[in-house]
Scaffold this active site. Structure first.
Site, PDB file in Angstrom:
ATOM      1  N   HIS A   1       0.844  -0.964  -0.172  1.00  0.00           N
ATOM      2  CA  HIS A   1      -0.214  -0.082  -0.155  1.00  0.00           C
ATOM      3  C   HIS A   1       0.764   1.095  -0.086  1.00  0.00           C
ATOM      4  O   HIS A   1       1.954   1.214   0.364  1.00  0.00           O
ATOM      5  CB  HIS A   1      -0.977   0.058   1.192  1.00  0.00           C
ATOM      6  CG  HIS A   1      -0.255   0.051   2.523  1.00  0.00           C
ATOM      7  ND1 HIS A   1       0.141   1.358   3.293  1.00  0.00           N
ATOM      8  CD2 HIS A   1      -0.032  -0.757   3.423  1.00  0.00           C
ATOM      9  CE1 HIS A   1       0.681   1.026   4.288  1.00  0.00           C
ATOM     10  NE2 HIS A   1       0.609  -0.495   4.553  1.00  0.00           N
TER      11      HIS A   1
ATOM     12  N   CYS B   1       3.293  -5.055   6.642  1.00  0.00           N
ATOM     13  CA  CYS B   1       2.616  -4.711   5.316  1.00  0.00           C
ATOM     14  C   CYS B   1       3.833  -4.194   4.727  1.00  0.00           C
ATOM     15  O   CYS B   1       4.853  -3.804   5.224  1.00  0.00           O
ATOM     16  CB  CYS B   1       1.625  -3.727   5.319  1.00  0.00           C
ATOM     17  SG  CYS B   1      -0.063  -4.206   5.842  1.00  0.00           S
TER      18      CYS B   1
END
Length: 235
Positions: free
Chosen positions: A193, A209
């Site tokens: 992301h 992440c």
């Protein structure tokens, strides 16, 4: 004994769909361990874009994507085309946490390389996944265990369609685009992301992440199809 970088399927503990552990803390997900060959090490740069044009304010977005001072970021973490010495086919993604790089394989022997931020100590992981969902300016909905670990998060939360979180936009920790990683038919809770903190690329900063500069995740997002395989190498 298991470590957070080496898991067995018997220890699998998956997050509920839509609950990303990105931003401050979250559940650790067990993935199948992968073996050698090791990641690309000293890859040769083949081409670089004009960074003065790449990292400017991004046009045509629902929310502003500010320009970044690319000269404040180590050149090795800026987007470039490089040699790629692994066997993954074109269209694949390979993440090398040890060098803080994500590779999108363009063709045999060639990849686009981006700088990334990866999991901080205790939150790194290794394994294989697929991109089964993509979202433009997504809401961030932290798991309850993250909120309990960091109560200050609670003050940032507001109602979203999936529960208390931060609505998609300039304040969302997921940035301008998110690619959702699935394995064994389920959402693993990990994401690739964008970020509101572009200068953290090249560091161990997340809860597992893979975070990218917004201009870079927008570039990658437009080229990635659903079903794209993702390999995260040992750090």
């Amino acid at each position: 004994m298991l470590s957070r970088r080496s898991f067995t399927m018997s220890s699998l503990s998956l997050l509920a769909p839509g609950l990303a552990g990105c931003g401050g803390g979250g559940s650790i997900v067990a993935l199948p361990e992968i073996a050698a060959p090791r990641g690309p090490s000293l890859t040769r740069t083949l081409a670089r874009p004009n960074y003065a044009q790449v990292y400017v304010e991004y046009p045509g977005e629902r929310f502003a994507v500010p320009a970044i001072d690319y000269q404040s970021i180590e050149p090795r973490y800026l987007r470039q085309t490089v040699e790629f010495r692994r066997p993954e086919p074109p269209g694949s993604i390979v993440v090398d946490p040890g060098s803080y790089h994500l590779y999108f394989v363009e063709s045999q022997g060639v990849a686009t390389r981006y700088g990334v931020g990866v999991g901080r100590e205790g939150f790194g992981w290794t394994g294989q996944a697929k991109i089964n969902m993509k979202r433009d300016w997504p809401d961030w909905v932290p798991p309850q265990e993250m909120i309990e670990r960091d109560p200050q998060i609670r003050a940032q939360l507001e109602p979203t369609s999936r529960g208390p979180g931060v609505r998609g936009g300039p304040k969302s920790p997921l940035g301008a685009r998110t690619l959702y990683l699935f394995g064994e038919g389920r959402d693993l809770g990990y994401r690739i992301h964008g970020t509101t903190e572009p200068y953290t690329v090249g560091t161990n900063v997340s809860s597992g992440c893979i975070r990218m500069i917004n201009q870079d995740i927008i570039h990658l997002y437009a080229r990635v199809a659903l079903g794209t395989p993702v390999t995260v190498l040992p750090a």
